[in-house]
Design a protein around this motif. Structure first.
Motif, mmCIF file in Angstrom:
data_model
loop_
_atom_site.group_PDB
_atom_site.id
_atom_site.type_symbol
_atom_site.label_atom_id
_atom_site.label_comp_id
_atom_site.label_asym_id
_atom_site.label_seq_id
_atom_site.Cartn_x
_atom_site.Cartn_y
_atom_site.Cartn_z
ATOM 1 N N ALA A 96 0.815 -1.212 0.000
ATOM 2 C CA ALA A 96 0.000 0.000 0.000
ATOM 3 C C ALA A 96 0.846 1.257 0.000
ATOM 4 C CB ALA A 96 -0.945 0.004 1.197
ATOM 5 N N TYR A 97 2.100 1.142 0.432
ATOM 6 C CA TYR A 97 3.021 2.276 0.432
ATOM 7 C C TYR A 97 3.940 2.262 -0.784
ATOM 8 C CZ TYR A 97 1.416 3.662 5.010
ATOM 9 O OH TYR A 97 0.627 4.099 6.045
ATOM 10 N N GLY A 98 3.630 1.402 -1.747
ATOM 11 C CA GLY A 98 4.384 1.386 -2.995
ATOM 12 C C GLY A 98 5.472 0.352 -3.079
ATOM 13 N N VAL A 99 5.637 -0.478 -2.053
ATOM 14 C CA VAL A 99 6.710 -1.482 -2.070
ATOM 15 C C VAL A 99 6.438 -2.492 -3.176
ATOM 16 C CG1 VAL A 99 7.796 -3.355 -0.765
ATOM 17 C CG2 VAL A 99 7.235 -1.179 0.370
ATOM 18 N N ASP A 100 7.438 -2.702 -4.016
ATOM 19 C CA ASP A 100 7.302 -3.652 -5.120
ATOM 20 C C ASP A 100 7.445 -5.092 -4.655
ATOM 21 O OD1 ASP A 100 7.313 -1.760 -7.591
ATOM 22 O OD2 ASP A 100 9.021 -1.075 -6.404
ATOM 23 N N HIS A 101 8.344 -5.318 -3.689
ATOM 24 C CA HIS A 101 8.640 -6.681 -3.252
ATOM 25 C C HIS A 101 8.713 -6.737 -1.718
ATOM 26 C CE1 HIS A 101 9.567 -7.729 -7.409
ATOM 27 N NE2 HIS A 101 10.384 -6.687 -7.464
#
Length: 325
Positions: A187-192
């Motif tokens: 939700a905070y943009g973390v890809d992995h």
């Protein structure tokens, strides 16, 4: 004015709301009418008597705050009523902090801004965005297109670093000890999102075989050797925090650092968050590009105890206290 004062270290009941004189600014200082402030782990340790030796009591805690200028030097470029943020630089430690209706701080640690965002949002930002931005920009010199590992990703600084790095254009890997929080990281943009069991080198190398370009260490020295092994040759690890409590490595030797990997640290101040950068962050939140990590909003100084209890409970995100007029 009303303020939260710690007369002597103790539990939550050591946070006492009381009447104190409105502070007069020293030469070169600014008086700010406080509208909101975030509540941080360092303020919990100050209240408990476990903070830096510079802390003396009685003390008004609070290492960050936002509000409007009440009084400023004529040559400061600041005007009464102007929106400003401030943080660090000894606030709440060597001099009284933001758990009050007014706070005085040196002009050099005042950041002006303009926004229509509510105070409850802006109040959460200064310390965690300054630490995250300083780590990424000054510590790691992160660039668009690079890969970033955040070790300790569910902390407020970790979440802030993730959203700022994505706004920059980086690919973000971030750790959590709880599988249930993996989607929260996304939700905070973390890809992995990565589940951290103490050793994450293999997980990182499975995604980025040559190693990530940069790593932000927030867990501490217990995790640092493993984090160093996740970084490519000539990549950089920035040591910023020690969530696990270990700030040093017994019998440290430089040969513990993999060949060609760079190790640095970050522990900056308000000046490391330029006004134009903070304004960009605020505009990014308003546009929906940047997501602030806010745990809950408390109204009034009487709610500081509840906000610190949230911090002690490990609530994800930054508790904020808003001072209603």
């Amino acid at each position: 004015m009303r303020a939260v004062v710690v007369t002597q270290p103790g539990g939550l009941d050591a946070l006492e709301v009381t009447a104190v004189p409105v502070p007069d600014p020293q030469p070169g200082w600014v008086r700010i009418k406080v509208k909101a402030f975030g509540v941080n782990e360092s303020e919990v340790t100050t209240r408990a008597g476990e903070s830096d030796p510079e802390v003396t009591y009685p003390r008004i805690p609070g290492i960050e705050g936002v509000g409007v200028v009440d009084q400023a030097p004529a040559d400061s470029g600041l005007r009464p009523g102007q929106q400003v943020a401030t943080m660090m630089g000894g606030m709440g430690r060597s001099f009284d902090g933001s758990y009050a209706q007014y706070v005085t701080v040196p002009t050099g640690q005042v950041i002006p801004f303009e926004t229509d965002l509510p105070w409850e949002v802006v109040g959460a930002l200064p310390e965690m965005f300054q630490t995250a931005y300083g780590s990424l920009a000054r510590g790691l010199d992160l660039k668009a297109g690079q890969t970033l590992l955040i070790r300790g990703g569910t902390s407020t600084v970790g979440l802030s670093a993730a959203t700022l790095a994505k706004d920059l254009g980086a690919t973000v890997l971030s750790t959590t000890r709880s599988p249930k929080r993996a989607e929260e990281l996304r939700a905070y943009g973390v890809d992995h999102p990565l589940v951290d069991n103490g050793r994450i080198e293999e997980q990182v190398r499975a995604l980025v075989p040559d190693g990530v370009d940069a790593a932000l260490e927030l867990v501490g020295c217990s995790a640092l050797p493993d984090t160093l092994r996740t970084v490519r040759r000539h990549g950089t690890v920035c040591f910023t925090g020690a969530l696990a409590g270990q700030w040093s490595i017994p019998d440290f030797t430089p040969f513990m650092i993999p060949g060609g990997v760079r190790l640095t640290s970050y522990g900056g101040e308000a000046r490391d968050l330029p006004a134009e950068v903070f304004q960009h962050q605020l505009d990014g939140i308003a546009a929906g590009r940047i997501k602030p990590s806010i745990a809950g909003v408390h109204h009034g100084l009487e709610q500081v105890r509840a906000a610190q209890a949230d911090v002690e409970a490990g609530t994800m995100g930054k508790p904020v206290v808003v001072l209603d007029d």
